[in-house]
Design a protein around this motif. Structure first.
Motif, short mmCIF file in Angstrom:
data_model
loop_
_atom_site.label_atom_id
_atom_site.label_comp_id
_atom_site.label_asym_id
_atom_site.label_seq_id
_atom_site.Cartn_x
_atom_site.Cartn_y
_atom_site.Cartn_z
N ALA A 47 0.83 -1.21 0.00
CA ALA A 47 0.00 0.00 0.00
C ALA A 47 0.86 1.25 0.00
O ALA A 47 0.53 2.25 -0.62
N LEU A 59 -2.46 15.37 -4.50
CA LEU A 59 -3.50 14.43 -4.07
C LEU A 59 -2.93 13.17 -3.43
O LEU A 59 -3.66 12.26 -3.06
N LEU A 60 -1.60 13.12 -3.30
CA LEU A 60 -0.98 11.96 -2.63
C LEU A 60 -1.24 12.01 -1.13
O LEU A 60 -1.09 13.06 -0.51
N PHE A 61 -1.61 10.89 -0.55
CA PHE A 61 -1.66 10.77 0.90
C PHE A 61 -0.27 10.41 1.39
O PHE A 61 0.27 9.36 1.03
N LEU A 67 0.81 6.74 0.15
CA LEU A 67 -0.08 5.64 -0.26
C LEU A 67 -0.15 5.58 -1.78
O LEU A 67 -0.19 6.60 -2.46
N TRP A 100 -5.45 5.22 -3.29
CA TRP A 100 -5.92 6.31 -2.44
C TRP A 100 -5.60 7.66 -3.05
O TRP A 100 -4.46 7.87 -3.51
N ALA A 128 -6.38 11.98 -2.40
CA ALA A 128 -6.96 13.00 -1.51
C ALA A 128 -7.84 13.97 -2.30
O ALA A 128 -7.82 15.18 -2.08
N ARG A 143 -12.07 8.44 -1.94
CA ARG A 143 -10.66 8.60 -1.59
C ARG A 143 -9.95 7.25 -1.50
O ARG A 143 -8.72 7.20 -1.48
N GLU A 144 -10.73 6.20 -1.39
CA GLU A 144 -10.18 4.83 -1.46
C GLU A 144 -11.06 4.07 -2.44
O GLU A 144 -12.27 4.00 -2.25
N TYR A 170 -10.93 0.60 -5.53
CA TYR A 170 -10.15 -0.48 -6.13
C TYR A 170 -9.89 -0.20 -7.61
O TYR A 170 -10.75 0.29 -8.33
#
Lengths: 435, 435
Positions: free
Chosen positions: A45, A63-65, A82, A114, A116, A125-126, A128
């Motif tokens: 992950a 937008l990266l967590f 993530l 994921w 943001a 935001r999550e 598949y």
């Protein structure tokens, strides 16, 4: 002390009904992938932040967590983030494991990603992703097989679709021959609106986007393209006569369509010159699949890339891949009521009992049925019959076996069909036959 | 520009062989869960930080991976953290969705969890948990069914195991009757070493841990417990005569063993008074499963809890659950060479061709075979035969169908068995029969 429980915005819990439906989608897709020899991998992950940064444009970076390190050595540890998609981790994987990999490498990957993003209807935001790629070969059989996979997946799911196909080399060729090689995206964005706003408005937009009158005039034969795929490709060959890249794109399309015909693909396929797709790593064929009976946009998309692994130090490896949009496929199946009914419950029968002795009796029957691979439950207490029947109802269990002293004496159960309401006394052998 | 690709410490990539093996484990477990009516759910990777904090002790709080908010409104957004286990998210789920849930609620959940532990052999920062629970009933049939599930999962996997069982109420009763109710954990930790260090050393450790001579003397009958389960429970009843809690624990164990006998469970089960398990939410039966033929510690564990959901505002809901340790099960199956051979490749046959026309011929055969649900691949180019055969070798594909002009003329392929080296010319019908 009690806290009001909730989950972060843009994330979701999946209950048993949603999970059964999602598994149905994933298992259908996996079954088709396996027929073509694609094999599953998984990546972590979290990736090192350097693996992710700069791969999704400036907007993507935002937008990266990011993950904060815990513990004492927090400051010293490398930063992590993530997974934002499955493509960049796949490129990283191929380069990192190139010594162990057999090329052409056929892999698929089904994992959450994921982002943001601002949460809104249909954007999470999550979520598949479900990617399938073959990398390490420029054979157009890659394109053919992905098209066959699309055909078979949607045939199995029962969704009528149209596959739109185009080629980045054709788009580049068009921009080149009208003398605007840097305007490829502008041109396709404008042309994309042809159906909605008409030729006049499209031409106006092309001018607005910086094309001159001559260039707009040169585009008119493309706006007017119609007829069969063969007709369109013929016209394109004339228009693109002076672009080597453009002609290569036409030749690729001709071969893909020849392969489609030779193998009897029945899918609706449309050569769609307005299809551009945003991701800038595509270099050949590009695809998008739309459901014919639902207004939901693209449910599958992808294309060929020639240098995905270059950024990680392995240049010149060509590949082609597509991604199935599980959330949208879920929505289409729901809207068109296409999920199989049997997904609701895996339990075939519930034992409902009147007392402790009956409960033991039910447990031994349950053991026999499970040994025959039949999924059954025993209500764990001799509760009020109404409560036990209500449990079966809510879990959509099709049969209830009621056990009282009479049934124990006669070595039977009272079998109730929950759909019809019918009841009859049956032996264990009879019960096995029915289930 | 090239970056040397790597992944964060303590995380792993899973290639196709590992994935096939992991899926074999998960699918075996899922198949057994389904027989008992357990249904799958999934929760988000990230939970609000308030959901996680304070649930795993001070040490656990430090090991939480926190997520940094991106974007403009970062400061305003609530903090989030990555899932640390599946138990706390499950408790949160039950409370949040209590109106939709049918109790007794039987669910399972197989998802990764993340812990900022120091990575070392066998300890990862990302690993899968595989939890199964029934919640909303205090019936000991819950315990029975979990024991039956353990029996069936390990029977299917071919791993010989012993299930150790104890009861927190018995442990509490022992501490109570010797006048040290706050020393329950100290006592069990010391007793746990009996086999290794002997009675004298255990007694010394008990003194060290704050028990007085009388208390240690009172414990001796427990250290000397032996014989059958019935014998042990009989002695315990005498010892615990003055502890209501302790006697309740003995009664629970008697009932569980009666259910085990009544349903013919064949599993090795040992009443193990030294089993304590660290997690402080357990209140009744506790379990641990050890592989008999591998030195690896516990591969499955769990127990009954009476107030897991209390922290989220739903007190007094009893449940019982266990967790299968997928990574350790993987290691045991590897060590004992118990993975089925057929997992290596799903592809049954590769078409290897001598030219473009042969390639098209192979594609049409491949289509026929896939329509019969047989997984086949077509090598995407008429490359050197050695290269094509090498591909089949490396992917452990059992058959290669070689296509040259002779085969095309006679409507056959030359089928090579990659294990024996045998070759023979076969028709499509013959090929289907063989595969």
């Amino acid at each position: 002390m009690a806290q009001k429980p909730s989950i972060p915005k843009g994330t979701r819990d999946f209950g048993q009904v949603e999970m059964a439906r999602r598994n149905y989608i994933f298992n259908t897709i996996k079954g088709v992938f396996a027929l073509y020899g694609f094999q599953q991998i998984e990546t972590p992950a979290m990736e090192n932040i350097g693996t992710l940064m700069g791969k999704y444009g400036e907007e993507g970076d935002k937008l990266l967590f990011r993950i904060q390190n815990s513990g004492e050595k927090a400051a010293a540890a490398p930063e992590k983030g993530l997974r934002y998609d499955l493509t960049v981790p796949f490129a990283r994987y191929v380069v990192q494991h190139r010594e162990e990999i057999t090329f052409p490498y056929k892999r698929y990957q089904i994992q959450p990603v994921w982002r943001a993003d601002r949460p809104q209807k249909g954007r999470y935001r999550e979520f598949y992703q479900c990617d399938v790629d073959v990398i390490g070969s420029d054979s157009l059989i890659g394109e053919l097989e992905l098209i066959q996979i699309v055909e078979e997946v949607y045939r199995r799911l029962g969704i009528r679709v149209c596959l739109h196909i185009n080629n980045r080399k054709i788009l580049a060729g068009i921009a080149e021959v009208i003398g605007a090689p840097d305007k490829m995206i502008d041109i396709t964005v404008a042309i994309d609106k042809l159906d909605k706003i008409g030729v006049e408005a499209v031409n106006a937009e092309l001018i607005e986007r910086g094309l001159n009158n001559d260039q707009v005039a040169a585009l008119q034969p493309i706006l007017n393209l119609s007829g069969t795929t063969a007709d369109k490709l013929m016209v394109l060959k004339t228009i693109l006569a002076n672009s080597e890249t453009g002609l290569k794109g036409v030749a690729e399309m001709e071969e893909v369509f020849a392969l489609i015909e030779a193998t009897g693909v029945q899918l609706n396929i449309e050569l769609d010159l307005c299809l551009a797709r945003g991701l800038n790593y595509y270099t050949g064929a590009i695809f998008e699949v739309k459901a014919l009976d639902a207004q939901i946009g693209s449910i599958t998309g992808g294309g060929r890339y020639d240098n995905l692994t270059g950024i990680f130090g392995l240049p010149g490896v060509s590949g082609v891949g597509i991604s199935f949009g599980a959330d949208r496929i879920y929505d289409v199946l729901t809207e068109l009521d296409l999920f199989p009914q049997a997904l609701q419950s895996t339990t075939q029968l519930l034992f409902a009992t009147f007392g402790e002795a009956e409960l033991r009796y039910a447990l031994s029957w349950a053991k026999e049925l499970r040994a025959r691979n039949i999924a059954v439950e025993v209500y764990p207490e001799p509760a009020k019959m109404k409560k036990q029947m209500g449990y079966a109802d809510e879990k959509a269990i099709p049969y209830v076996a009621i056990v009282g002293s009479n049934e124990m004496e006669t070595h039977t159960v009272m079998l109730k069909n929950m759909t019809t309401g019918e009841q009859k006394q049956v032996t264990l052998d009879e019960l096995c036959t029915i289930l």
